[in-house]
Motif scaffolding. Structure first.
Motif, PDB file in Angstrom:
ATOM      1  N   HIS A  57       1.119  -1.191  -0.016  1.00  0.00           N
ATOM      2  CA  HIS A  57       0.018   0.136  -0.006  1.00  0.00           C
ATOM      3  C   HIS A  57       0.933   1.213  -0.019  1.00  0.00           C
ATOM      4  O   HIS A  57       1.429   1.733   0.907  1.00  0.00           O
ATOM      5  CB  HIS A  57      -1.012   0.031   1.243  1.00  0.00           C
ATOM      6  N   THR A  58       0.865   1.919  -1.159  1.00  0.00           N
ATOM      7  CA  THR A  58       1.769   3.091  -1.235  1.00  0.00           C
ATOM      8  C   THR A  58       1.072   4.499  -1.529  1.00  0.00           C
ATOM      9  O   THR A  58       1.647   5.427  -1.388  1.00  0.00           O
ATOM     10  CB  THR A  58       2.807   2.808  -2.525  1.00  0.00           C
ATOM     11  N   THR A  59      -0.311   4.249  -1.589  1.00  0.00           N
ATOM     12  CA  THR A  59      -0.898   5.606  -1.567  1.00  0.00           C
ATOM     13  C   THR A  59      -1.420   6.195  -0.203  1.00  0.00           C
ATOM     14  O   THR A  59      -1.014   5.470   0.891  1.00  0.00           O
ATOM     15  CB  THR A  59      -2.330   5.366  -2.534  1.00  0.00           C
ATOM     16  N   ALA A  60      -2.124   7.400  -0.198  1.00  0.00           N
ATOM     17  CA  ALA A  60      -2.714   7.764   1.198  1.00  0.00           C
ATOM     18  C   ALA A  60      -3.484   6.640   1.880  1.00  0.00           C
ATOM     19  O   ALA A  60      -4.081   5.867   1.394  1.00  0.00           O
ATOM     20  CB  ALA A  60      -3.251   8.959   0.792  1.00  0.00           C
ATOM     21  N   VAL A  63      -7.228   5.296   0.780  1.00  0.00           N
ATOM     22  CA  VAL A  63      -7.298   5.244  -0.551  1.00  0.00           C
ATOM     23  C   VAL A  63      -7.244   3.879  -1.187  1.00  0.00           C
ATOM     24  O   VAL A  63      -6.165   3.336  -0.920  1.00  0.00           O
ATOM     25  CB  VAL A  63      -6.265   6.367  -1.265  1.00  0.00           C
ATOM     26  N   GLN A  65      -5.990   0.699  -3.058  1.00  0.00           N
ATOM     27  CA  GLN A  65      -5.205   0.379  -4.220  1.00  0.00           C
ATOM     28  C   GLN A  65      -5.004  -1.003  -4.267  1.00  0.00           C
ATOM     29  O   GLN A  65      -4.685  -2.005  -3.257  1.00  0.00           O
ATOM     30  CB  GLN A  65      -3.616   0.784  -3.620  1.00  0.00           C
ATOM     31  N   SER A  79      -7.717  -3.932  -1.082  1.00  0.00           N
ATOM     32  CA  SER A  79      -6.530  -2.983  -0.801  1.00  0.00           C
ATOM     33  C   SER A  79      -6.389  -3.024   0.668  1.00  0.00           C
ATOM     34  O   SER A  79      -7.456  -3.016   1.447  1.00  0.00           O
ATOM     35  CB  SER A  79      -7.192  -1.541  -1.324  1.00  0.00           C
TER      36      SER A  79
END
Length: 536
Positions: A57-60, A63, A65, A79
């Motif tokens: 998980h590299t997004t905010a 959010v 993913q 996600s």
């Protein structure tokens, strides 16, 4: 009523009370569609996974993913909520004997683990909405038993407007604070339905669980056994389908969009009830599956191996660790294909009681070794025995031969095998049907005939720790011992037909003179038949 749990003293009652209504439904069934299936064997960002790897998980935070792929083909990918504290960890901790070949599970990765879909589940690109029928499956192992822990949930609030808790989310498949499995859902008419199971959940134990609804009945299965059932028609609801996800809703009106969730639930519009432990093979279907159609209806690596050509049967441990049992039953509810008579060298049941397996003392007392149920209980539909004062352990890869207790002319594949570990509940184990030409029990030199030469091989290897020295054709337990001698004596004169397996020869059983020459007088006493008063 709990059909899966039996205590040490109440166990025999299940011979009368235990039913198979969950397996025999006469109504026509819908074609099942898998809506989503997550097995945690790969990550969409990294491809392959390794033990200890966090779900990507590299997004905010919050959010969506895509990370955990959906195997159904509907692209209902999962996600994590965030990185580290809000994700899960791939772990090489999996249920023994998993039928899916699982190598990895997911473990809660921090204080706030959460996995979720992007809104409602899709089927062929369209949101599923209400579900008239459904099945939710999961394999779970809790490392801590505190509080409620939700394996599979569905976000929302205020949908229980006709009955129930208005702060509740539409769905919880969970372990309760009382340590039983529970299914709670809100239907399309606003009624909340709650069903608690009866199996006591223990820490650090894998369970294969499922909840099903066909619109009329709500059921929980634990390890292939019906754990609890509830009549939905008694609720008075006009529409008992699971309520659709409110895709316009958001947590707290401003947080992440509502979704289906794993490793957590929701209550009063907040994330709650997180799983402390491991989760594997989560699948959601749009029909109430029969127990044999579940991904993993078994909790054990133990199996009953049935030769469909000869009728021979073995209990075998396919796992990597030892399994102990003090009770088992074989059911043939439809085919009535079981043979109650003692094994006579050609056909019949060679029970653990007949073999005096693991007897204490001389095994003559009730409960000192395995005891068959009384004759009025045994039938062509049921073979059962228990060990009241002890148990038998099968090492990894070890098996126990039970003779030829199956009439292959009647067998169409309906056998059910259940067993219990000491102090444990009843477990359903798999049936392995095979048509391979069998080996010949008692043929210790593996020449296709049981004769005096095999006795010599046994005598020369008595006490050896495993059965390789007798071609693997002994009773399957405790190395080369007197149990193998008993088996040789029963089998004396039999031959193995390469095309059809075990056949009976005209050679008689060893004569009294031959046995005298052998000099094993301690073993010539007849194997006693015991009837356990606890089965009465």
């Amino acid at each position: 009523m709990n059909l899966s749990t039996r205590s040490t003293f109440a166990r025999p009652a299940c011979l009368v009370l235990c039913t198979w209504i969950a397996l025999t439904c006469g109504a026509p069934r819908l074609a099942a569609t898998t809506l989503a299936w997550w097995d945690f064997e790969s990550d969409l960002a990294t491809g392959s996974v390794v033990d200890g790897q966090y779900i990507t998980h590299t997004t905010a935070d919050g959010v969506h993913q895509d990370a955990v792929p959906d195997l159904s083909g509907n692209s209902n990918h999962l996600s994590a909520f965030g990185d580290g504290w809000g994700t899960g960890i791939y772990r090489q901790v999996v249920p023994a004997g998993s039928l899916t070949g699982s190598q990895f599970s997911v473990q809660n990765g921090g204080s706030y683990p959460s996995l979720s879909t992007a809104g409602d589940l899709d089927r062929s690109g369209i949101a599923v909405g209400e579900l008239a029928e459904w099945t939710i499956e999961a394999s779970v192992r809790f490392t801590s038993l505190g509080g409620y822990q939700t394996m599979v949930g569905k976000d929302g609030v205020g949908q229980a407007f006709a009955s129930g808790d208005s702060a509740a989310a539409p769905l919880y498949f969970q372990k309760t604070s009382g340590n039983v499995f529970s299914i709670r859902y809100i239907d399309a008419a606003g009624y909340q339905h709650l069903l608690d199971g009866s199996t006591t959940v223990e820490a650090d134990t894998w369970y294969n669980v499922a909840a099903t609804s066909d619109g009329d009945s709500l059921r929980i299965y634990v390890d292939g056994n019906l754990d609890a059932a509830y009549d939905l028609t008694a609720s008075g609801s006009s529409n008992r389908a699971m309520a659709a996800l409110d895709e316009s809703g958001q947590e707290g009106n401003s947080g992440p969009a509502y979704s289906w969730s794993l490793l957590r639930g929701m209550y009063d519009d907040e994330h709650r009830d997180r799983v402390q432990g491991y989760l594997d093979d989560v699948r959601i279907s749009d029909v109430a599956l029969a127990v044999d159609d579940l991904l993993n209806p078994y909790a054990s690596a133990l199996s009953l191996v049935v030769n469909t050509e000869t009728g021979e049967v073995r209990i075998r441990n396919n796992g990597s660790t030892a399994i102990s049992l003090d009770y088992y039953r074989i059911d043939s509810p439809t085919d009535s294909a079981l043979l109650v008579d003692d094994y006579d060298g050609t056909s019949g049941w060679y029970s653990l009681s007949d073999q005096q397996v693991d007897a204490s003392g001389d095994g003559s007392g009730i409960g000192e070794t395995w005891d068959e149920a009384q004759a009025s209980v045994l039938s062509s539909q049921l073979l059962v025995e228990n060990f009241l004062l002890g148990n038998t352990t099968l090492a990894a890869g070890e098996s126990r031969w039970l003779g030829v207790p199956v009439d292959v002319e009647r067998l169409a594949g309906d056998l059910v095998f259940q067993y219990a570990e000491p102090g444990g509940s009843l477990k359903r184990a798999r049936i392995e049907y095979t048509s391979e030409v069998a080996s010949l029990p008692g043929d210790f030199n593996d020449d296709g005939t049981v004769n005096l030469a095999d006795y010599v091989v046994w005598r020369d290897n008595l006490g050896v720790a495993d059965e390789h020295a007798i071609a693997g054709n002994g009773d399957g337990a405790a190395g080369v011992d007197f149990g193998d001698y008993r088996l040789w004596r029963l089998q004396f004169g039999n031959t193995l037909d390469a095309a059809s397996g075990l056949t009976a020869s005209q050679v008689p059983e060893p004569t009294g003179g031959l046995l005298a020459v052998i000099g094993l007088t301690l073993l010539t006493q007849a194997v006693r038949k015991r009837v356990c008063r606890y089965f009465e």
